[in-house]
Each structure stands twice: as structure tokens, then as C-alpha cells.
Design a protein around this motif. Structure first.
Motif, mmCIF file in Angstrom:
data_model
loop_
_atom_site.group_PDB
_atom_site.id
_atom_site.type_symbol
_atom_site.label_atom_id
_atom_site.label_comp_id
_atom_site.label_asym_id
_atom_site.label_seq_id
_atom_site.Cartn_x
_atom_site.Cartn_y
_atom_site.Cartn_z
ATOM 1 N N LEU A 160 0.804 -1.213 0.000
ATOM 2 C CA LEU A 160 0.000 0.000 0.000
ATOM 3 C C LEU A 160 0.843 1.273 0.000
ATOM 4 N N THR A 161 2.139 1.140 0.252
ATOM 5 C CA THR A 161 2.987 2.340 0.207
ATOM 6 C C THR A 161 3.171 2.832 -1.225
ATOM 7 N N LYS A 162 2.807 1.998 -2.202
ATOM 8 C CA LYS A 162 2.961 2.384 -3.607
ATOM 9 C C LYS A 162 1.707 3.035 -4.183
ATOM 10 N N VAL A 163 0.669 3.195 -3.366
ATOM 11 C CA VAL A 163 -0.540 3.868 -3.844
ATOM 12 C C VAL A 163 -0.179 5.293 -4.261
ATOM 13 N N ARG A 164 -0.645 5.695 -5.429
ATOM 14 C CA ARG A 164 -0.307 7.021 -5.945
ATOM 15 C C ARG A 164 -0.892 8.109 -5.039
ATOM 16 N N GLY A 165 -0.070 9.098 -4.713
ATOM 17 C CA GLY A 165 -0.490 10.153 -3.814
ATOM 18 C C GLY A 165 -1.481 11.109 -4.454
ATOM 19 N N LEU A 166 -2.196 11.851 -3.606
ATOM 20 C CA LEU A 166 -3.133 12.877 -4.051
ATOM 21 C C LEU A 166 -2.669 14.225 -3.522
ATOM 22 N N SER A 167 -2.514 15.195 -4.397
ATOM 23 C CA SER A 167 -2.174 16.555 -3.972
ATOM 24 C C SER A 167 -3.378 17.177 -3.273
ATOM 25 N N ASP A 168 -3.170 18.337 -2.649
ATOM 26 C CA ASP A 168 -4.279 19.031 -1.992
ATOM 27 C C ASP A 168 -5.398 19.320 -2.984
ATOM 28 N N ASP A 169 -5.041 19.799 -4.167
ATOM 29 C CA ASP A 169 -6.051 20.130 -5.170
ATOM 30 C C ASP A 169 -6.775 18.875 -5.652
ATOM 31 N N ALA A 170 -6.031 17.791 -5.853
ATOM 32 C CA ALA A 170 -6.650 16.545 -6.295
ATOM 33 C C ALA A 170 -7.605 15.998 -5.231
ATOM 34 N N TRP A 171 -7.231 16.134 -3.971
ATOM 35 C CA TRP A 171 -8.103 15.682 -2.876
ATOM 36 C C TRP A 171 -9.413 16.466 -2.887
ATOM 37 N N LEU A 172 -9.341 17.774 -3.101
ATOM 38 C CA LEU A 172 -10.558 18.585 -3.134
ATOM 39 C C LEU A 172 -11.452 18.172 -4.302
ATOM 40 N N ARG A 173 -10.853 17.892 -5.442
ATOM 41 C CA ARG A 173 -11.650 17.451 -6.587
ATOM 42 C C ARG A 173 -12.324 16.113 -6.296
ATOM 43 N N PHE A 174 -11.582 15.218 -5.674
ATOM 44 C CA PHE A 174 -12.158 13.923 -5.316
ATOM 45 C C PHE A 174 -13.356 14.109 -4.385
ATOM 46 N N CYS A 175 -13.182 14.911 -3.343
ATOM 47 C CA CYS A 175 -14.263 15.136 -2.375
ATOM 48 C C CYS A 175 -15.460 15.811 -3.020
ATOM 49 N N SER A 181 3.717 -0.364 8.779
ATOM 50 C CA SER A 181 4.361 0.137 10.000
ATOM 51 C C SER A 181 3.856 1.526 10.353
ATOM 52 N N ALA A 182 3.537 2.324 9.322
ATOM 53 C CA ALA A 182 3.060 3.695 9.565
ATOM 54 C C ALA A 182 1.634 3.723 10.089
ATOM 55 N N ALA A 183 0.942 2.579 10.040
ATOM 56 C CA ALA A 183 -0.460 2.532 10.461
ATOM 57 C C ALA A 183 -0.653 1.749 11.745
ATOM 58 N N ARG A 184 0.418 1.548 12.500
ATOM 59 C CA ARG A 184 0.327 0.692 13.686
ATOM 60 C C ARG A 184 -0.686 1.181 14.709
ATOM 61 N N GLY A 185 -0.846 2.495 14.804
ATOM 62 C CA GLY A 185 -1.779 3.007 15.808
ATOM 63 C C GLY A 185 -3.202 3.143 15.310
ATOM 64 N N ALA A 186 -3.431 2.937 14.005
ATOM 65 C CA ALA A 186 -4.760 3.176 13.448
ATOM 66 C C ALA A 186 -5.797 2.213 13.998
ATOM 67 N N VAL A 187 -5.447 0.924 14.109
ATOM 68 C CA VAL A 187 -6.403 -0.066 14.606
ATOM 69 C C VAL A 187 -6.809 0.258 16.036
ATOM 70 N N GLU A 188 -5.817 0.572 16.862
ATOM 71 C CA GLU A 188 -6.116 0.909 18.257
ATOM 72 C C GLU A 188 -6.939 2.195 18.359
ATOM 73 N N GLU A 189 -6.635 3.159 17.497
ATOM 74 C CA GLU A 189 -7.366 4.427 17.548
ATOM 75 C C GLU A 189 -8.834 4.224 17.191
ATOM 76 N N LEU A 190 -9.104 3.405 16.182
ATOM 77 C CA LEU A 190 -10.491 3.147 15.816
ATOM 78 C C LEU A 190 -11.235 2.442 16.942
ATOM 79 N N ALA A 191 -10.567 1.505 17.596
ATOM 80 C CA ALA A 191 -11.207 0.794 18.703
ATOM 81 C C ALA A 191 -11.472 1.742 19.873
ATOM 82 N N ARG A 192 -10.537 2.663 20.106
ATOM 83 C CA ARG A 192 -10.655 3.599 21.224
ATOM 84 C C ARG A 192 -11.766 4.630 20.988
#
Length: 592
Positions: free
Chosen positions: A207-222, A290-301
Motif C-alpha cells: 500500500l505504500t505504492k498507492v499514488r499520492g493525491l495533492s491538496d487540489d486533487a483531494w478537493l476534486r475527489f471530495c 508500519s506507519a499505520a500501527r496506531g490506526a487499529v487501536e485508535e479506531l477501537a478507542r
């Protein structure tokens, strides 16, 4: 755009380069989606039916005619789906490839499902025409948008097997089988491998190879994702998860992934078993980062608040944030996969006096216009509330906003307003009233338009929402009492009982609005500048006051051309006093 003429190796790569360099706007996305309405018109509707019916001379001719009609519309949506499907059903994969390559050039990179769908379609076409190495390359490109995509992986596995790379194909099969996909789903890959290859090291989604989204691209997506008429709740949340991965937000990527299967319906285009296996596979891949190690715990919390399974739980959490004066959790909630939750959090931020989320809400409002959701302008209402509260994205103020410009009124002031709007693009697509019709236009009560209103309608008649169709302007007058009854809660609306006797003139809501206040143009008596007052109706406490001396001053303040502050500027206070004869009765009074 014409159909791609050649689909040889050079042509295929040229289409890929064009895709990587394109710049698809929200408006272009909306136009591409909106073209579907034309398909229901005769005789094109029959052409569609015949083209999709199967083989035969009539079906072939209909598919050719359909492609010729649709390609002129530049609709990547219809080229990807309808036209490509017509050709593949007829086994015309060379023609399908040309159609899908044309669609690729028009497809937005910032919308994950649109991107990986067309790339996988090209890969599948290439498999069917025997170009296996190219097919594998395009399937891998599709996986750049979601490395867990089972459909692209299936195409990749078949292409690899046909190209002779049985080890990698077996690894893909091993991964898909371990992820819980059924033997029926995997039949094509199993057949390509001749039944063996399952012992190869399994494919591992990165998943680290997923193509990034710029700020402008994120706004268009939303702006478009939740309003896309060609997708449903499950696919929209699936796309949202990928977009969050592209932004590095593993918490909301995980949350959207878990939410997606909950939105499956009997009419969902994806098999429910595939959708659930896909969600579980992506969830496992996120948790392995590795960068998402806290995400599972955060969702549970936070599952009883910010990440509550039901949107009502998240609404209550937002209300609690407002009570505590906490803005940061609300800012995070702007990443929620539910559009309703995002807008609820946006309203909560307005209550806390925050406006740093204005670009997102402006993009979402633009999406409503582009995709034809003008009759349900939820984001536009939030944006209007932000502007009334002093928020909104800051626009560059022209120098004319200083000095003598503050004393301009009517047409002269509106000229400054329209100049500023044109310079900032605050109204993306102005729709004026035609000059011949504007010249004859009056209010139904036979009173003339004010100079400022007439000047603004000559520039744009969509922003104020006075007409259903600016090209055929017809006023729909209401009274203040009717506006209160239709805009406010019934109990609150009762507080304005009797206002129509005191102020019986025509009243017009100025654009979509939300919250506890409404800005209303009241056609009573004009002031010395020929302008009718803009009233503010408010429910907490119930009151009516003259907020602006005219729509000219209202627009100048709203678009930050000339500020209006009667408490600090005696000249502004004097302009309000010109409407002092209005009988506001028990509801309010002019500012002292």
C-alpha cells in the motif's frame, strides 16, 4: 475527441502518457456523468438496446453508431462502461481497446475507481487480443490505485500465466485464494495455470505504492465522489479508503474500508462475497503497514464517538466537540467517508468560528453544481452560513475596496463586485439573464428591479437563486411568513406569526442558506439609491432586522469587496436608517 485510431504498442503507451498528463476538472467530471441523460432520448435509446443485445450485423452497426455519438461528448464514464461493454459483448476486443484507450485519456487520475476500472479494462482487452505482456503491465498500473483490487489482480494473473510467467501468476492465485475469494471467482486464473501454481510465494499488496493525491486533487475527489451517479455507497467508500491512503490517513482509510460492506444492497453491481473479501484484504494490508500501527487501536478507542459505526454516533460526537470548544477532532472528521458527517462537522466548525475548512466546502458546493445536485445544495448551504459568519476562503481584495469605493451604491458598486468575482473565480460559471429579458423584467408586484440587482443579474442569475432558469427568469414571490414556515422548524416559525400584516411585501430568499438565520430581499420601498432592503430573519432569539440597505451592499460585503459595519462606520449606519420606516413590530429594531 475522436476515437484512438491505432491501438498498437506505441498507441497504447501514448494514451497512458496522455492520461498521466491530463487535468480533468470537477466541471468536466460532471459533464461526463451528466451525458447519461441523453441516452434515454430516441432514437439513441434504441441504439443502446440493440448495441448491447449481442452479435449480428444490427448489433455491430449499433455499437459503431453508439461509439460515434458518445465519443463526441468526451464522456469517459460512458466510454468506459456502456460503449466498451457493447464491444466486449460482441467479442470485438480490438474496437473495445480503442474505446478504452480514448476513455483513458479523459479519465481523472484523482478518482481511484475511475482510474483502476479503465486501466483494468484495457488490460483485459489486451489479454483477449493476445498481447499478454502489455496486459500485465496495464494490470499492474491499475494496482497502483489499489494494490488489493481483486479484479485487476485476476487480470494480472491471467496475463502473467499466458505470457509464461507461471511463478508470479501462481503467487497471485495463492494470495487471492488465501484472501477468501471463491473458486468460481478464480476460475479464469486457475484455468490459465492449468490447475497448478498455488504453491508459489503469494503476492503481497504494497500500500505504500498507492499514488499520492495533492491538496487540489483531494478537493476534486471530495467534490464528486459521494455525488457520482454511477456509483453506490459501497464503491464510494471503497474509493474514499484509497483516497485516504493516498493522503497518508490510515485511520480514515481503515474506517472507510470497514464501512464499505455495510453499504451493500441487493442492487449493488459487485458480488457481496467479493466486496467483503476485498474489504478484509485491504484492512489486513493497512494493519500491516508500519506507519499505520496506531490506526487499529485508535479506531477501537474511538468507536463510540469519532469512529462510531452509525453516523448518528458521529453526529453526537460533533455536538459534544462544539460544547467543549474542541475544533481539532472536527477537522479530522472532514475526512469521514460519509458526506453527511463531513457537512455536519463543517457546520460544527462554523459554530466554533473556524473557517479553515472553507476550500473543502467550496469544492463540495462546486460538485453539487457540476453533478446537478442544485436542488439539494447541502454544501452550498454550509458555505453560505460560513460567509454570513465571516468565513469562506479569503479572496484577494481589489484596491477599489478602499477609500471612495465604500460610498458607491447600485450599479457602480455592483461593477466592483462583478470585477472582483471575475478575478477570483468565486462564481465558476456565471449565468446571466439575457439582456432582452432583463430589460422587461419587473417584480410580480410591478415594482422595478433595483439598479444593483439588475446589474448583478446581467452578470449572473444563479448565485442568488431567484430563478429556476436564468434564461427564462420568473420570480416566485413569498411573504416573510411563508419563508419562516418553509425554512425554520414549525415551532420556531410560529414566533413570526403576524409578520405578514406588518410587512406584506414580496420577499425572496437570497440563495440556499442553513442555520438559525436567513437573508431575505424585501421588496418594500426603495432608498435614495433605489435599493430594497435585505432583512435578516433569525430564530435565536426570534427577530427581524435590516441587515443591509440593499442587495448591492449585501453582495459587496459577501464577496469582500467593500466591508459593511454599521456599528463602526457612521456612513453604514446612516444607510440603514434610510429604511427606518419599516414596521418591524415586536420582532426587532434598527441598530442603535
Amino acid at each position: 475527441m475522436a476515437l484512438v485510431n491505432t491501438a498498437d504498442a506505441a498507441g497504447v503507451e501514448a494514451a497512458w502518457r496522455d492520461f498521466l498528463a491530463n487535468d480533468v476538472s470537477v466541471q468536466a467530471f460532471g459533464a461526463a456523468a451528466g451525458r447519461r441523460q441523453l441516452l434515454g432520448e430516441a432514437p439513441l435509446s434504441r441504439t443502446v438496446h440493440v448495441a448491447l443485445s449481442g452479435e449480428g450485423k444490427d448489433a455491430h452497426a449499433a455499437a459503431d453508431a453508439l461509439a460515434e455519438a458518445v465519443v463526441a461528448w468526451d464522456s469517459f464514464v460512458l466510454l468506459q462502461g456502456l460503449v466498451g461493454t457493447a464491444f466486449t459483448r460482441q467479442g470485438r476486443y480490438d474496437d473495445a481497446l480503442r474505446v478504452h484507450l480514448t476513455a483513458l485519456r479523459l479519465t481523472p487520475r484523482w478518482h481511484p475507481t475511475s482510474a483502476y476500472r479503465v486501466l483494468d479494462a484495457i488490460a483485459d482487452d489486451l489479454v483477449h487480443v493476445g498481447r499478454f505482456e502489455e496486459a500485465a503491465r496495464f494490470a499492474e498500473r491499475a494496482l497502483d490505485w489499489d494494490p488489493t483490487n481483486p479484479e485487476a489482480l485476476l487480470t494480472l494473473g491471467v496475463a502473467l500465466a499466458r505470457a509464461g510467467d507461471r511463478d508470479r501468476a501462481g503467487g497471485v492465485l495463492a494470495y487471492l485464494a488465501s484472501a477468501g475469494y471463491s473458486e468460481a471467482f478464480l476460475r479464469a486464473l486457475i484455468g490459465a495455470l492449468g490447475g497448478d501454481g498455488a504453491k508459489a510465494p503469494p503476492y503481497s499488496p504494497d500500500l505504500t505504492k498507492v499514488r499520492g493525491l495533492s491538496d487540489d486533487a483531494w478537493l476534486r475527489f471530495c467534490a464528486v465522489n459521494a455525488l457520482n451517479p454511477f456509483t453506490e455507497g459501497e464503491e464510494q467508500r471503497r474509493a474514499h479508503a484509497v483516497a485516504c491512503l493516498a493522503r497518508g490517513r490510515h485511520d480514515y482509510a481503515l474506517f472507510a474500508t470497514r464501512q464499505a460492506p455495510r453499504w451493500l444492497t441487493d442492487d449493488s453491481p459487485i458480488d457481496a462475497r467479493v466486496a467483503r473479501a476485498w474489504a478484509k484484504a485491504r484492512e489486513d494490508a493497512i494493519a500491516a503497514l508500519s506507519a499505520a500501527r496506531g490506526a487499529v487501536e485508535e479506531l477501537a478507542r474511538k468507536e463510540d464517538g469519532q469512529f462510531g459505526e452509525e453516523s448518528e454516533v458521529r453526529f453526537e460526537f460533533a455536538d459534544a466537540c462544539v460544547e467543549r470548544g474542541e475544533a481539532e477532532p472536527l477537522l479530522s472528521m472532514l475526512l469521514d467517508p460519509s458526506r453527511d458527517v463531513v457537512l455536519y462537522a463543517a457546520r460544527a466548525l462554523v459554530k466554533l468560528g473556524r473557517a479553515d475548512h472553507a476550500p473543502l466546502i467550496e469544492a463540495m458546493a462546486a460538485g453539487e453544481v457540476a453533478l446537478g445536485w442544485d436542488d439539494m445544495p447541502s454544501a452550498a448551504k454550509v458555505l453560505s452560513a460560513m460567509k454570513r459568519a465571516g468565513g469562506g476562503a479569503k479572496k484577494k481584495k481589489p484596491a477599489a475596496a478602499k477609500g471612495k469605493a465604500a460610498r458607491l451604491r447600485g450599479r457602480a458598486l455592483i461593477a466592483k463586485v462583478t470585477e472582483a468575482i471575475a478575478g477570483t473565480g468565486a462564481i465558476a460559471d456565471p449565468r446571466p439573464v439575457p439582456a432582452a429579458k432583463l430589460k422587461k423584467l419587473t417584480f410580480p408586484c410591478k415594482k422595478p428591479l433595483s439598479p444593483g440587482l439588475a446589474a448583478f443579474l446581467a452578470f449572473d442569475a444563479s448565485f442568488l437563486g431567484l430563478f429556476e432558469d436564468p434564461a427564462a427568469p420568473r420570480f416566485a414571490p413569498r411573504t416573510l411568513g411563508q419563508i419562516a414556515a418553509e425554512e425554520f422548524d414549525p415551532m420556531l416559525a410560529d414566533m413570526f406569526e403576524g409578520i405578514d400584516e406588518a410587512l406584506p411585501g414580496e420577499a425572496y430568499l437570497l440563495g440556499p442558506q442553513d442555520g438559525e438565520a436567513r437573508d431575505v430581499l424585501y421588496v418594500g420601498e426603495p432608498d435614495a439609491a433605489g435599493e430594497y432592503p435585505v432583512l435578516e430573519m433569525r430564530t435565536d432569539p426570534p427577530e427581524v432586522r435590516v441587515a443591509y440597505p440593499g442587495v448591492d451592499v449585501y453582495l459587496a460585503h459577501l464577496f469582500e469587496v467593500v466591508p459593511f459595519d454599521p456599528e463602526k462606520n457612521p456612513e453604514d449606519a446612516s444607510a440603514l436608517e434610510a429604511h427606518g420606516e419599516l414596521d418591524l413590530g415586536p420582532w426587532s429594531a434598527l441598530p442603535e
